[in-house]
Design a protein around this motif. Structure first.
Motif, PDB file in Angstrom:
ATOM      1  N   ASP A  17      -7.454   2.658  10.804  1.00  0.00           N
ATOM      2  CA  ASP A  17      -6.645   2.406   9.610  1.00  0.00           C
ATOM      3  C   ASP A  17      -6.381   0.921   9.427  1.00  0.00           C
ATOM      4  OD1 ASP A  17      -6.532   5.102   9.057  1.00  0.00           O
ATOM      5  OD2 ASP A  17      -4.626   5.412  10.099  1.00  0.00           O
ATOM      6  N   VAL A  18      -6.198   0.214  10.523  1.00  0.00           N
ATOM      7  CA  VAL A  18      -5.982  -1.227  10.460  1.00  0.00           C
ATOM      8  C   VAL A  18      -7.224  -1.914   9.888  1.00  0.00           C
ATOM      9  CG1 VAL A  18      -5.602  -3.332  11.808  1.00  0.00           C
ATOM     10  CG2 VAL A  18      -4.336  -1.257  12.369  1.00  0.00           C
ATOM     11  N   VAL A  19      -8.399  -1.490  10.363  1.00  0.00           N
ATOM     12  CA  VAL A  19      -9.656  -2.064   9.867  1.00  0.00           C
ATOM     13  C   VAL A  19      -9.844  -1.718   8.389  1.00  0.00           C
ATOM     14  CG1 VAL A  19     -12.176  -1.955  10.055  1.00  0.00           C
ATOM     15  CG2 VAL A  19     -10.768  -2.084  12.120  1.00  0.00           C
ATOM     16  N   PHE A  20      -9.552  -0.480   8.027  1.00  0.00           N
ATOM     17  CA  PHE A  20      -9.656  -0.061   6.627  1.00  0.00           C
ATOM     18  C   PHE A  20      -8.754  -0.920   5.742  1.00  0.00           C
ATOM     19  CE2 PHE A  20      -7.548   2.563   3.334  1.00  0.00           C
ATOM     20  CZ  PHE A  20      -8.613   2.720   2.466  1.00  0.00           C
ATOM     21  N   ASN A  21      -7.495  -1.101   6.133  1.00  0.00           N
ATOM     22  CA  ASN A  21      -6.555  -1.906   5.346  1.00  0.00           C
ATOM     23  C   ASN A  21      -7.021  -3.350   5.226  1.00  0.00           C
ATOM     24  OD1 ASN A  21      -4.853   0.279   4.950  1.00  0.00           O
ATOM     25  ND2 ASN A  21      -3.560  -0.189   6.709  1.00  0.00           N
ATOM     26  N   THR A  22      -7.607  -3.870   6.297  1.00  0.00           N
ATOM     27  CA  THR A  22      -8.095  -5.259   6.294  1.00  0.00           C
ATOM     28  C   THR A  22      -9.234  -5.429   5.294  1.00  0.00           C
ATOM     29  OG1 THR A  22      -7.491  -5.561   8.625  1.00  0.00           O
ATOM     30  CG2 THR A  22      -9.107  -7.091   7.706  1.00  0.00           C
ATOM     31  N   LEU A  23     -10.213  -4.521   5.346  1.00  0.00           N
ATOM     32  CA  LEU A  23     -11.361  -4.617   4.440  1.00  0.00           C
ATOM     33  C   LEU A  23     -10.946  -4.333   2.996  1.00  0.00           C
ATOM     34  CD1 LEU A  23     -14.172  -2.872   6.542  1.00  0.00           C
ATOM     35  CD2 LEU A  23     -13.741  -5.314   6.247  1.00  0.00           C
ATOM     36  N   ARG A  24     -10.047  -3.394   2.838  1.00  0.00           N
ATOM     37  CA  ARG A  24      -9.573  -3.035   1.489  1.00  0.00           C
ATOM     38  C   ARG A  24      -8.872  -4.218   0.833  1.00  0.00           C
ATOM     39  NH1 ARG A  24      -4.868   0.263   0.102  1.00  0.00           N
ATOM     40  NH2 ARG A  24      -5.294   1.661  -1.627  1.00  0.00           N
ATOM     41  N   LYS A  25      -8.000  -4.873   1.579  1.00  0.00           N
ATOM     42  CA  LYS A  25      -7.291  -6.035   1.062  1.00  0.00           C
ATOM     43  C   LYS A  25      -8.279  -7.150   0.718  1.00  0.00           C
ATOM     44  CE  LYS A  25      -3.772  -9.463   2.299  1.00  0.00           C
ATOM     45  NZ  LYS A  25      -2.830  -9.920   3.359  1.00  0.00           N
ATOM     46  N   ALA A  26      -9.303  -7.329   1.561  1.00  0.00           N
ATOM     47  CA  ALA A  26     -10.296  -8.376   1.323  1.00  0.00           C
ATOM     48  C   ALA A  26     -11.076  -8.117   0.032  1.00  0.00           C
ATOM     49  CB  ALA A  26     -11.257  -8.468   2.510  1.00  0.00           C
ATOM     50  N   ILE A  27     -11.337  -6.837  -0.269  1.00  0.00           N
ATOM     51  CA  ILE A  27     -12.043  -6.484  -1.507  1.00  0.00           C
ATOM     52  C   ILE A  27     -11.137  -6.681  -2.709  1.00  0.00           C
ATOM     53  CG2 ILE A  27     -13.065  -4.579  -2.826  1.00  0.00           C
ATOM     54  CD1 ILE A  27     -14.103  -3.467  -0.143  1.00  0.00           C
ATOM     55  N   LEU A  28      -9.905  -6.194  -2.612  1.00  0.00           N
ATOM     56  CA  LEU A  28      -8.982  -6.268  -3.746  1.00  0.00           C
ATOM     57  C   LEU A  28      -8.649  -7.705  -4.130  1.00  0.00           C
ATOM     58  CD1 LEU A  28      -6.509  -3.369  -2.852  1.00  0.00           C
ATOM     59  CD2 LEU A  28      -8.243  -3.370  -4.648  1.00  0.00           C
ATOM     60  N   THR A  29      -8.617  -8.593  -3.150  1.00  0.00           N
ATOM     61  CA  THR A  29      -8.269  -9.987  -3.425  1.00  0.00           C
ATOM     62  C   THR A  29      -9.491 -10.866  -3.657  1.00  0.00           C
ATOM     63  OG1 THR A  29      -8.220 -10.531  -1.064  1.00  0.00           O
ATOM     64  CG2 THR A  29      -6.145  -9.838  -2.074  1.00  0.00           C
ATOM     65  N   GLY A  30     -10.686 -10.266  -3.580  1.00  0.00           N
ATOM     66  CA  GLY A  30     -11.892 -11.040  -3.863  1.00  0.00           C
ATOM     67  C   GLY A  30     -12.435 -11.818  -2.685  1.00  0.00           C
ATOM     68  N   GLN A  31     -11.831 -11.656  -1.493  1.00  0.00           N
ATOM     69  CA  GLN A  31     -12.363 -12.340  -0.313  1.00  0.00           C
ATOM     70  C   GLN A  31     -13.740 -11.776   0.030  1.00  0.00           C
ATOM     71  OE1 GLN A  31      -9.750 -12.232   3.056  1.00  0.00           O
ATOM     72  NE2 GLN A  31     -10.906 -13.752   4.212  1.00  0.00           N
ATOM     73  N   LEU A  32     -13.876 -10.455  -0.124  1.00  0.00           N
ATOM     74  CA  LEU A  32     -15.191  -9.826  -0.094  1.00  0.00           C
ATOM     75  C   LEU A  32     -15.576  -9.613  -1.555  1.00  0.00           C
ATOM     76  CD1 LEU A  32     -14.769  -7.187   2.767  1.00  0.00           C
ATOM     77  CD2 LEU A  32     -16.197  -9.238   2.813  1.00  0.00           C
ATOM     78  N   ILE A  58     -15.659   1.919   5.868  1.00  0.00           N
ATOM     79  CA  ILE A  58     -16.604   1.822   4.752  1.00  0.00           C
ATOM     80  C   ILE A  58     -16.707   3.170   4.036  1.00  0.00           C
ATOM     81  CG2 ILE A  58     -19.064   1.593   4.194  1.00  0.00           C
ATOM     82  CD1 ILE A  58     -19.201  -0.677   6.252  1.00  0.00           C
ATOM     83  N   ARG A  59     -16.694   4.251   4.810  1.00  0.00           N
ATOM     84  CA  ARG A  59     -16.771   5.590   4.213  1.00  0.00           C
ATOM     85  C   ARG A  59     -15.544   5.852   3.330  1.00  0.00           C
ATOM     86  NH1 ARG A  59     -17.080   8.410   8.715  1.00  0.00           N
ATOM     87  NH2 ARG A  59     -19.300   7.987   8.912  1.00  0.00           N
ATOM     88  N   LYS A  60     -14.361   5.471   3.795  1.00  0.00           N
ATOM     89  CA  LYS A  60     -13.137   5.664   3.008  1.00  0.00           C
ATOM     90  C   LYS A  60     -13.122   4.769   1.766  1.00  0.00           C
ATOM     91  CE  LYS A  60      -9.123   6.108   4.927  1.00  0.00           C
ATOM     92  NZ  LYS A  60      -7.918   5.838   5.768  1.00  0.00           N
ATOM     93  N   LEU A  61     -13.629   3.564   1.912  1.00  0.00           N
ATOM     94  CA  LEU A  61     -13.685   2.639   0.777  1.00  0.00           C
ATOM     95  C   LEU A  61     -14.648   3.148  -0.288  1.00  0.00           C
ATOM     96  CD1 LEU A  61     -13.717  -0.707   2.782  1.00  0.00           C
ATOM     97  CD2 LEU A  61     -11.900   0.047   1.242  1.00  0.00           C
TER      98      LEU A  61
END
Length: 232
Positions: A17-32, A58-61
């Motif tokens: 969940d920590v990894v999911f939140n990290t990647l999700r935030k990076a996508i939402l803010t445009g870092q990814l 990645i599957r959840k995203l």
């Protein structure tokens, strides 16, 4: 990949969940960025974790529509398309207009004061030029209006769109020349609710969304043009 991804550890959350939140935030803010490939090995090394939580994240995203799977290419950050933007904003425009109309009748004095403070907080955030801070201030302002309706089903519908809206909002807010427009639009929405003028409030809410849509579409087209020029 731009910037440094950092896992914000939380002792109460499983690593996946920590990894999911990290990647999700990076996508939402445009870092990814839209179209960027998400390679498990690379991300695992960057975040200092195994590939398993990366794969699960990645599957959840993908289920949230923030990641898409491309045959023979793998996972990549979903692009913001004009169609997806219009679909979301078409619904949000109607919900925001309804929210301000209901708020005109139902908002309490305490919430009205909180809304005024939120307008001021947004203006102060805009002076700082930090897109993440500005986006949070914008979300907080709109949340006050939606909560003021007291309509739990409406609140739920808006929350269901909130993540996609955050992503679009972030693209819009990154354009520094839009900040003055946002401040003026927030003031108009506040004043119309304060005066109990439903028609004025609904028009202000719709204009607020319409201006975002125009600016984001302009940005999408510029990015598409740039990508085509790089890969003719």
């Amino acid at each position: 990949m731009e910037g440094q991804l950092q896992v914000e550890m939380d002792e109460f959350l499983p690593l996946r969940d920590v990894v999911f939140n990290t990647l999700r935030k990076a996508i939402l803010t445009g870092q990814l960025r839209p179209g960027e490939r998400l390679m498990e090995v690379h991300l695992a090394n960057r975040l200092g974790v195994s590939r398993t939580p990366i794969r699960e994240a990645i599957r959840k995203l993908e289920l949230e529509g923030l990641v898409i799977m491309i045959p023979r290419r793998g996972a990549e950050v979903a692009r913001i398309t004009e169609k997806s933007l219009k679909d979301v904003l078409e619904v949000r425009r109607a919900l925001d207009a309804l929210s301000v109309e209901l708020a005109c009748d139902r908002i309490t004095r305490e919430s009205m004061e909180a809304l005024l403070e939120a307008c001021r907080a947004f203006e102060q955030a805009a002076e700082g030029k930090d897109a993440t801070v500005i986006a949070k201030a914008d979300v907080a302002l709109h949340d006050i209006i939606v909560e003021a309706t007291g309509n739990q089903r409406l609140i739920q519908l808006v929350n269901n769109l909130s993540e996609q809206m955050y992503r679009y909002r972030f693209v819009y807010i990154r354009e520094g020349n839009q900040h003055e427009n946002l401040i003026a639009e927030h003031r108009e929405i506040y004043q119309s609710i304060a005066s109990g003028d439903k028609r004025r409030a609904a028009e202000a809410a719709r204009l607020h969304i319409d201006n975002q849509e125009k600016a984001i579409i302009r940005q999408i087209r510029l990015e598409n043009e740039s990508r085509l020029n790089k890969h003719p």
